[in-house]
Motif scaffolding. Structure first.
Motif, PDB file in Angstrom:
ATOM      1  N   THR A 162       0.849  -1.188   0.000  1.00 19.09           N
ATOM      2  CA  THR A 162       0.000   0.000   0.000  1.00 19.09           C
ATOM      3  C   THR A 162       0.886   1.239   0.000  1.00 19.09           C
ATOM      4  O   THR A 162       1.990   1.234   0.545  1.00 19.09           O
ATOM      5  CB  THR A 162      -0.908   0.024   1.237  1.00 19.09           C
ATOM      6  N   TRP A 211       0.698 -11.887  -3.750  1.00 17.15           N
ATOM      7  CA  TRP A 211      -0.355 -11.048  -4.312  1.00 17.15           C
ATOM      8  C   TRP A 211      -1.703 -11.314  -3.654  1.00 17.15           C
ATOM      9  O   TRP A 211      -2.054 -12.456  -3.364  1.00 17.15           O
ATOM     10  CB  TRP A 211      -0.465 -11.281  -5.815  1.00 17.15           C
ATOM     11  N   VAL A 212      -2.426 -10.237  -3.392  1.00 19.28           N
ATOM     12  CA  VAL A 212      -3.801 -10.320  -2.898  1.00 19.28           C
ATOM     13  C   VAL A 212      -4.661  -9.403  -3.757  1.00 19.28           C
ATOM     14  O   VAL A 212      -4.151  -8.611  -4.548  1.00 19.28           O
ATOM     15  CB  VAL A 212      -3.900  -9.916  -1.408  1.00 19.28           C
ATOM     16  N   ASP A 213      -5.963  -9.504  -3.599  1.00 19.44           N
ATOM     17  CA  ASP A 213      -6.891  -8.671  -4.355  1.00 19.44           C
ATOM     18  C   ASP A 213      -6.622  -7.194  -4.033  1.00 19.44           C
ATOM     19  O   ASP A 213      -6.868  -6.745  -2.909  1.00 19.44           O
ATOM     20  CB  ASP A 213      -8.326  -9.043  -3.970  1.00 19.44           C
ATOM     21  N   PRO A 214      -6.108  -6.406  -4.996  1.00 24.36           N
ATOM     22  CA  PRO A 214      -5.742  -5.019  -4.685  1.00 24.36           C
ATOM     23  C   PRO A 214      -6.944  -4.131  -4.384  1.00 24.36           C
ATOM     24  O   PRO A 214      -6.832  -3.162  -3.632  1.00 24.36           O
ATOM     25  CB  PRO A 214      -5.008  -4.551  -5.944  1.00 24.36           C
ATOM     26  N   PHE A 215      -8.100  -4.467  -4.961  1.00 26.81           N
ATOM     27  CA  PHE A 215      -9.290  -3.643  -4.747  1.00 26.81           C
ATOM     28  C   PHE A 215      -9.858  -3.867  -3.349  1.00 26.81           C
ATOM     29  O   PHE A 215     -10.237  -2.919  -2.649  1.00 26.81           O
ATOM     30  CB  PHE A 215     -10.327  -3.957  -5.824  1.00 26.81           C
ATOM     31  N   GLU A 216      -9.874  -5.125  -2.936  1.00 28.05           N
ATOM     32  CA  GLU A 216     -10.306  -5.425  -1.572  1.00 28.05           C
ATOM     33  C   GLU A 216      -9.314  -4.844  -0.566  1.00 28.05           C
ATOM     34  O   GLU A 216      -9.706  -4.304   0.476  1.00 28.05           O
ATOM     35  CB  GLU A 216     -10.430  -6.939  -1.384  1.00 28.05           C
ATOM     36  N   LEU A 217      -8.019  -4.948  -0.899  1.00 27.94           N
ATOM     37  CA  LEU A 217      -6.986  -4.404  -0.018  1.00 27.94           C
ATOM     38  C   LEU A 217      -7.154  -2.903   0.159  1.00 27.94           C
ATOM     39  O   LEU A 217      -7.074  -2.388   1.283  1.00 27.94           O
ATOM     40  CB  LEU A 217      -5.606  -4.717  -0.593  1.00 27.94           C
ATOM     41  N   ASN A 230      -9.863  -1.110  -0.096  1.00 25.39           N
ATOM     42  CA  ASN A 230     -11.039  -0.845   0.742  1.00 25.39           C
ATOM     43  C   ASN A 230     -10.750  -1.094   2.216  1.00 25.39           C
ATOM     44  O   ASN A 230     -11.150  -0.311   3.084  1.00 25.39           O
ATOM     45  CB  ASN A 230     -12.218  -1.714   0.290  1.00 25.39           C
ATOM     46  N   SER A 243       2.862  -2.801  -7.061  1.00 28.02           N
ATOM     47  CA  SER A 243       3.270  -4.167  -7.376  1.00 28.02           C
ATOM     48  C   SER A 243       4.765  -4.124  -7.643  1.00 28.02           C
ATOM     49  O   SER A 243       5.216  -3.431  -8.556  1.00 28.02           O
ATOM     50  CB  SER A 243       2.523  -4.681  -8.608  1.00 28.02           C
TER      51      SER A 243
END
Length: 468
Positions: free
Chosen positions: A266, A282-288, A290, A307
């Motif tokens: 972030t 890697w994780v879901d960037p959009f969920e992260l 939020n 990234s």
């Protein structure tokens, strides 16, 4: 290029006629004779002598992607400081004509130019001599306000090219003060990314460029991204990084590390040590985004997601780089440095060859001291190269066990085992009370505990510390 053109609209016409650069579409009017424009630059339109002022303005508005115009005025004796009427549309033509009439009554020329959206993700600013200054979401007048991003000229061009994918087209010698804007989408008479708004020649110029952040642009793309861009522009080894931003299209800079794995990080608007997520897979960037936004206190806390190519972490740590190399601080641990930075792992004695490589890197960064001042870095050593994964500018710093120098009434002890969030709470309680903080625990002065205290400018020190 040196010419003796003084009138604003003549300068704009000169830029196009001599193929010097790109300008916004415009029409200008004399204060003496009605319905006889001085210059007309409207795309796909050939001016005819009997075209009325109303028709010209309507043509300009319809040709502008924004479907709106601005109105400027000037007179030979008063070239600067005149009013700017902003964002008038097709339904405002009568008002525009009245403004031109009022300008005539005051013996002023009028320039009606297309309005180019300042909120399109680009920046506006000024170049002069060896400096460039700019801000997002503003006009070139941003240089008269706080928070402008100031960089050495070519250095600034390099950073803007990395972010936007093109180099600003500002083809003027250093003695010219040039007002410009750059845009993600092509604009203006030549349909290019750079717009020139004004230029002025100066015989003598002398300006020093010192980089300082946070600034409006670093907040725009994220503090961490800006620091890494600075490091990359200085030819420091930075892992290949893709910035997924709220405000501009994704952009990439840095060098490949040789690994196909990705870190996800972030990137807050301003530095908030240890508060937001960094992961090694890697994780879901959009969920992260939020989830992490909820940790902050502002409307927007996270500017972007990074990234980044993974670096094989043989050793990791941080350095504080001072003006004098004998005052540098180098700290680190074996393997990854995440726990070290948040006080969960004690600093270790680093091998001499690793310390030697870190010192070499520190010296390279120190060679830019006149631009950067004192800085801190987070680094990772992969057995061959030292990679910079964060670069921060220090506004305050101490020496050895002193984090921030000062003469408080007394020092309040804080056990680092209580964690960063408890330290944040303590800092808020101590604000304005001239009480210092003494960190208790075997942690590094370069850890996020030290970062928090430096950012808060609270007199502080370590009770126990180990140094290289």
């Amino acid at each position: 290029m040196k010419n003796k053109i003084y009138m604003k609209d003549e300068k704009l016409n000169f830029i196009i006629e001599h193929n010097i650069g790109n300008i916004a579409q415009f029409v200008s009017f004399d204060y003496i004779e009605k319905n006889k424009p001085r210059f007309v630059h409207i795309n796909q339109f050939q001016y005819k002598d009997r075209c009325s002022e109303r028709e010209l303005i309507e043509k300009l508005i319809n040709s502008a992607p924004s479907k709106s115009v601005n109105i400027r005025s000037y007179s030979p004796g008063f070239m600067k400081g005149n009013k700017l009427i902003y964002n008038k549309k097709i339904n405002d033509v009568d008002e525009i004509l009245d403004i031109i009439k009022d300008n005539r009554n005051e013996e002023k020329y009028s320039i009606v130019n297309e309005n180019i959206d300042i909120n399109d993700g680009g920046v506006s600013g000024v170049v002069l001599g060896d400096i460039i200054e700019f801000s997002p979401k503003d006009t070139p007048k941003c240089v008269d306000k706080e928070g402008v991003c100031l960089l050495p000229r070519e250095f600034g061009y390099d950073i803007l090219e990395k972010v936007y994918g093109f180099r600003p087209e500002i083809n003027f010698a250093p003695n010219y003060r040039v007002e410009f804007s750059i845009h993600p989408n092509r604009q203006g008479v030549n349909k290019e990314h750079t717009i020139i708004w004004e230029y002025e020649y100066y015989d003598n110029i002398s300006h020093k460029s010192k980089i300082s952040w946070p600034n409006n642009f670093s907040k725009f793309i994220g503090d961490k991204a800006f620091g890494l861009l600075v490091a990359d522009a200085l030819k420091i080894r930075v892992p290949k990084t893709t910035v997924i931003s709220r405000t501009v299209a994704p952009f990439t800079f840095g060098k490949e590390t040789g690994l196909c794995e990705k870190w996800i990080r972030t990137c807050p608007v301003v530095k908030e040590p240890g508060k937001y997520y960094t992961g090694d897979s890697w994780v879901d960037p959009f969920e992260l985004m939020n989830l992490e936004e909820k940790k902050g206190n502002n409307n927007i806390n996270i500017a972007s997601i990074l990234s980044q190519d993974t670096v094989e972490a043989i050793f990791s740590g941080a350095s504080i780089i001072k003006k004098n190399r004998d005052d540098d601080i180098i700290e680190g641990v074996l393997g990854k440095g995440d726990d070290f930075m948040v006080g969960k792992e004690k600093i270790k004695e680093l091998p001499k060859n690793v310390v030697r490589e870190i010192k070499r890197l520190n010296n390279k960064i120190r060679s830019y001291y006149n631009y950067l001042g004192e800085v801190s870095i987070e680094w990772v050593y992969d057995g061959k190269y030292v990679w910079v994964v964060q670069l921060n500018q220090l506004k305050t710093s101490g020496n050895r066990n002193i984090i921030v120098e000062g003469n408080p009434l007394y020092y309040k002890e804080f056990d680092v085992n209580n964690g960063l969030e408890e330290l944040r709470k303590l800092i808020n309680k101590l604000e304005g009370k001239n009480i210092g903080v003494e960190l208790v625990g075997d942690i590094g002065i370069t850890s996020h505990f030290g970062d928090l205290l430096r950012l808060s400018n609270i007199p502080s020190k370590l009770k126990e510390a180990n140094y290289q």
